[in-house]
Design a protein around this motif. Structure first.
Motif, PDB file in Angstrom:
ATOM      1  N   THR A  86       0.823  -1.196   0.000  1.00  0.00           N
ATOM      2  CA  THR A  86       0.000   0.000   0.000  1.00  0.00           C
ATOM      3  C   THR A  86       0.862   1.253   0.000  1.00  0.00           C
ATOM      4  O   THR A  86       0.569   2.228  -0.700  1.00  0.00           O
ATOM      5  N   ARG A  87       1.927   1.228   0.775  1.00  0.00           N
ATOM      6  CA  ARG A  87       2.829   2.379   0.809  1.00  0.00           C
ATOM      7  C   ARG A  87       3.438   2.623  -0.568  1.00  0.00           C
ATOM      8  O   ARG A  87       3.555   3.761  -1.024  1.00  0.00           O
ATOM      9  N   ALA A  88       3.826   1.554  -1.250  1.00  0.00           N
ATOM     10  CA  ALA A  88       4.403   1.688  -2.589  1.00  0.00           C
ATOM     11  C   ALA A  88       3.374   2.212  -3.586  1.00  0.00           C
ATOM     12  O   ALA A  88       3.694   3.023  -4.466  1.00  0.00           O
ATOM     13  N   THR A  89       2.139   1.766  -3.451  1.00  0.00           N
ATOM     14  CA  THR A  89       1.095   2.172  -4.387  1.00  0.00           C
ATOM     15  C   THR A  89       0.669   3.619  -4.177  1.00  0.00           C
ATOM     16  O   THR A  89       0.402   4.353  -5.137  1.00  0.00           O
ATOM     17  N   GLU A  90       0.621   4.059  -2.936  1.00  0.00           N
ATOM     18  CA  GLU A  90       0.155   5.411  -2.637  1.00  0.00           C
ATOM     19  C   GLU A  90       1.276   6.444  -2.574  1.00  0.00           C
ATOM     20  O   GLU A  90       1.008   7.631  -2.376  1.00  0.00           O
ATOM     21  N   ALA A  91       2.506   6.015  -2.784  1.00  0.00           N
ATOM     22  CA  ALA A  91       3.653   6.916  -2.615  1.00  0.00           C
ATOM     23  C   ALA A  91       3.570   8.149  -3.519  1.00  0.00           C
ATOM     24  O   ALA A  91       3.984   9.248  -3.121  1.00  0.00           O
ATOM     25  N   ASP A  92       3.052   7.991  -4.730  1.00  0.00           N
ATOM     26  CA  ASP A  92       2.999   9.108  -5.676  1.00  0.00           C
ATOM     27  C   ASP A  92       1.660   9.835  -5.674  1.00  0.00           C
ATOM     28  O   ASP A  92       1.402  10.668  -6.546  1.00  0.00           O
ATOM     29  N   ALA A  93       0.804   9.513  -4.730  1.00  0.00           N
ATOM     30  CA  ALA A  93      -0.518  10.141  -4.669  1.00  0.00           C
ATOM     31  C   ALA A  93      -0.414  11.500  -3.979  1.00  0.00           C
ATOM     32  O   ALA A  93      -0.702  11.639  -2.788  1.00  0.00           O
ATOM     33  N   VAL A  94      -0.006  12.492  -4.722  1.00  0.00           N
ATOM     34  CA  VAL A  94       0.205  13.831  -4.182  1.00  0.00           C
ATOM     35  C   VAL A  94      -1.044  14.679  -4.397  1.00  0.00           C
ATOM     36  O   VAL A  94      -1.530  14.819  -5.524  1.00  0.00           O
ATOM     37  N   SER A 135     -10.526  25.619 -14.255  1.00  0.00           N
ATOM     38  CA  SER A 135      -9.931  25.072 -13.032  1.00  0.00           C
ATOM     39  C   SER A 135     -10.673  23.798 -12.638  1.00  0.00           C
ATOM     40  O   SER A 135     -11.895  23.819 -12.435  1.00  0.00           O
ATOM     41  N   LEU A 136      -9.927  22.698 -12.566  1.00  0.00           N
ATOM     42  CA  LEU A 136     -10.512  21.394 -12.308  1.00  0.00           C
ATOM     43  C   LEU A 136      -9.852  20.747 -11.097  1.00  0.00           C
ATOM     44  O   LEU A 136      -8.659  20.931 -10.860  1.00  0.00           O
ATOM     45  N   LEU A 137     -10.641  19.962 -10.381  1.00  0.00           N
ATOM     46  CA  LEU A 137     -10.116  19.203  -9.245  1.00  0.00           C
ATOM     47  C   LEU A 137     -10.532  17.749  -9.416  1.00  0.00           C
ATOM     48  O   LEU A 137     -11.726  17.440  -9.483  1.00  0.00           O
ATOM     49  N   LEU A 138      -9.555  16.875  -9.502  1.00  0.00           N
ATOM     50  CA  LEU A 138      -9.808  15.447  -9.688  1.00  0.00           C
ATOM     51  C   LEU A 138      -9.790  14.757  -8.326  1.00  0.00           C
ATOM     52  O   LEU A 138      -8.793  14.819  -7.600  1.00  0.00           O
ATOM     53  N   VAL A 139     -10.907  14.099  -7.984  1.00  0.00           N
ATOM     54  CA  VAL A 139     -11.025  13.421  -6.692  1.00  0.00           C
ATOM     55  C   VAL A 139     -11.090  11.919  -6.918  1.00  0.00           C
ATOM     56  O   VAL A 139     -11.967  11.429  -7.626  1.00  0.00           O
ATOM     57  N   THR A 140     -10.160  11.192  -6.299  1.00  0.00           N
ATOM     58  CA  THR A 140     -10.190   9.737  -6.383  1.00  0.00           C
ATOM     59  C   THR A 140      -9.357   9.140  -5.260  1.00  0.00           C
ATOM     60  O   THR A 140      -8.683   9.865  -4.524  1.00  0.00           O
ATOM     61  N   SER A 141      -9.391   7.822  -5.150  1.00  0.00           N
ATOM     62  CA  SER A 141      -8.646   7.136  -4.097  1.00  0.00           C
ATOM     63  C   SER A 141      -7.146   7.334  -4.293  1.00  0.00           C
ATOM     64  O   SER A 141      -6.662   7.413  -5.428  1.00  0.00           O
ATOM     65  N   ALA A 142      -6.414   7.377  -3.206  1.00  0.00           N
ATOM     66  CA  ALA A 142      -4.972   7.625  -3.276  1.00  0.00           C
ATOM     67  C   ALA A 142      -4.265   6.597  -4.151  1.00  0.00           C
ATOM     68  O   ALA A 142      -3.389   6.953  -4.954  1.00  0.00           O
ATOM     69  N   ALA A 143      -4.614   5.332  -4.023  1.00  0.00           N
ATOM     70  CA  ALA A 143      -3.957   4.302  -4.821  1.00  0.00           C
ATOM     71  C   ALA A 143      -4.217   4.485  -6.303  1.00  0.00           C
ATOM     72  O   ALA A 143      -3.375   4.160  -7.146  1.00  0.00           O
ATOM     73  N   HIS A 144      -5.370   5.028  -6.645  1.00  0.00           N
ATOM     74  CA  HIS A 144      -5.787   5.184  -8.039  1.00  0.00           C
ATOM     75  C   HIS A 144      -5.342   6.507  -8.636  1.00  0.00           C
ATOM     76  O   HIS A 144      -5.309   6.673  -9.857  1.00  0.00           O
ATOM     77  N   LEU A 145      -4.984   7.454  -7.793  1.00  0.00           N
ATOM     78  CA  LEU A 145      -4.770   8.826  -8.251  1.00  0.00           C
ATOM     79  C   LEU A 145      -3.675   8.969  -9.315  1.00  0.00           C
ATOM     80  O   LEU A 145      -3.902   9.655 -10.322  1.00  0.00           O
ATOM     81  N   VAL A 185      -8.117  10.725  -1.668  1.00  0.00           N
ATOM     82  CA  VAL A 185      -8.936  10.293  -0.535  1.00  0.00           C
ATOM     83  C   VAL A 185      -8.747   8.785  -0.376  1.00  0.00           C
ATOM     84  O   VAL A 185      -8.016   8.158  -1.125  1.00  0.00           O
ATOM     85  N   ASP A 186      -9.400   8.223   0.615  1.00  0.00           N
ATOM     86  CA  ASP A 186      -9.344   6.778   0.826  1.00  0.00           C
ATOM     87  C   ASP A 186      -7.899   6.287   1.014  1.00  0.00           C
ATOM     88  O   ASP A 186      -7.486   5.289   0.438  1.00  0.00           O
ATOM     89  N   LEU A 187      -7.118   7.022   1.802  1.00  0.00           N
ATOM     90  CA  LEU A 187      -5.737   6.613   2.067  1.00  0.00           C
ATOM     91  C   LEU A 187      -5.709   5.393   2.982  1.00  0.00           C
ATOM     92  O   LEU A 187      -6.380   5.380   4.018  1.00  0.00           O
ATOM     93  N   ARG A 188      -4.922   4.387   2.603  1.00  0.00           N
ATOM     94  CA  ARG A 188      -4.873   3.139   3.343  1.00  0.00           C
ATOM     95  C   ARG A 188      -3.489   2.807   3.901  1.00  0.00           C
ATOM     96  O   ARG A 188      -3.313   1.783   4.546  1.00  0.00           O
ATOM     97  N   SER A 189      -2.506   3.647   3.646  1.00  0.00           N
ATOM     98  CA  SER A 189      -1.146   3.361   4.102  1.00  0.00           C
ATOM     99  C   SER A 189      -1.075   3.369   5.627  1.00  0.00           C
ATOM    100  O   SER A 189      -1.696   4.204   6.289  1.00  0.00           O
ATOM    101  N   SER A 190      -0.281   2.456   6.175  1.00  0.00           N
ATOM    102  CA  SER A 190      -0.065   2.403   7.615  1.00  0.00           C
ATOM    103  C   SER A 190       1.301   3.005   7.943  1.00  0.00           C
ATOM    104  O   SER A 190       2.283   2.760   7.236  1.00  0.00           O
ATOM    105  N   THR A 191       1.338   3.782   9.001  1.00  0.00           N
ATOM    106  CA  THR A 191       2.602   4.382   9.434  1.00  0.00           C
ATOM    107  C   THR A 191       3.226   3.600  10.591  1.00  0.00           C
ATOM    108  O   THR A 191       4.289   3.965  11.088  1.00  0.00           O
TER     109      THR A 191
END
Length: 259
Positions: free
Chosen positions: A60-68, A183-193, A212-218
């Motif tokens: 999950t951390r690897a998948t969401e790493a680029d979800a800025v 001006s646009l805002l794209l909303v989606t899950s962190a893994a999918h972003l 949104v929908d962040l699943r990474s554990s710290t």
């Protein structure tokens, strides 16, 4: 054809599929006891490895790493783009009421943005793989839900033909141009972003992003559970599929740099 192949790829990317194949291999190879034992132990090893929290955390951390998220709270966007994926279409069809899966955050955050005046309009881009005429179209259900929550129909634009992320972008592009949104805002899950933003950039739509929908554990691995759980196996599978999807989209030229 691509949609069919993507479903086959989804199946092959599941650790459960790997374990089943290894288990069947153990049965087929029963005449060779050592190979059969190795195959069966490998099946158990795969199931265990992808069903524990430390593995899920790494994937999950690897998948969401680029979800800025580049969302600017001080900006009123012309439109927020809501990607589908949060609706359980089959359950919705059975009950006649909106039934959501484990990721309703896309919908909830979009409503908040509209309610709080952070976006003037919303573009809901979400169809259905089911080709039956009576099949539920996610964009219609989500639009009705927003209206029920008090969002004016004039602020809602629907696109209900897209069946995957690439088609979300392709079908959205002419609607964005027609409405003159800048001006646009794209909303989606962190893994999918990352994949979603890349698809929209590839068709010339560069939007700010809100993960949104962040699943990474710290938590460190020592504090995570090493007991196998079915939920962990499901999340591992989702992350593997998303990482593979990014690779396929990149190879096919369907994404572009978005930051």
């Amino acid at each position: 054809m691509f949609l069919l192949l993507s479903k086959v790829l989804d199946l092959l990317l599941s650790p459960l599929t790997w374990a089943l194949l290894l288990g069947v291999g153990g049965v087929v190879l029963r005449r060779w006891k050592r190979l059969s034992l190795v195959s069966q132990l490998a099946a158990l090893g795969v199931l265990y490895a992808f069903s524990i929290e430390p593995t899920v955390a790494l994937l999950t951390r690897a998948t969401e790493a680029d979800a800025v998220s580049t969302y600017r709270p001080d900006t009123v966007y012309d439109a927020v783009i809501l990607l589908g994926g949060g609706l359980d279409a089959a359950a919705t069809e059975r009950s006649g009421q909106p039934e959501y899966n484990a990721a309703p955050e896309r919908m909830m955050r979009t409503f908040e943005l509209l309610h709080d005046g952070r976006a003037r309009q919303v573009l809901i881009t979400a169809g259905n793989l089911d080709a039956r005429p009576e099949a539920v179209v996610e964009a219609d259900v989500l639009a009705a839900q927003l209206e029920h929550w008090g969002i004016s129909p004039e602020r809602i634009v629907k696109e209900g033909r897209s069946r995957n992320t690439r088609e979300n972008a392709l079908e959205s592009e002419p609607l964005v141009r027609a409405h003159g949104w800048k001006s646009l805002l794209l909303v989606t899950s962190a893994a999918h972003l990352p994949r979603a933003a890349g698809c929209f950039a590839a068709v010339g739509l560069r939007a700010d992003t809100l993960a949104v929908d962040l699943r990474s554990s710290t938590l460190p691995p020592a504090k995570l559970s090493w007991l196998p759980r079915s939920g962990a196996l499901n999340q591992s599978t989702d992350m593997l599929r998303e990482l593979a999807g990014r690779t396929v989209y990149r190879l096919r030229g369907w994404t572009a740099p978005w930051r």
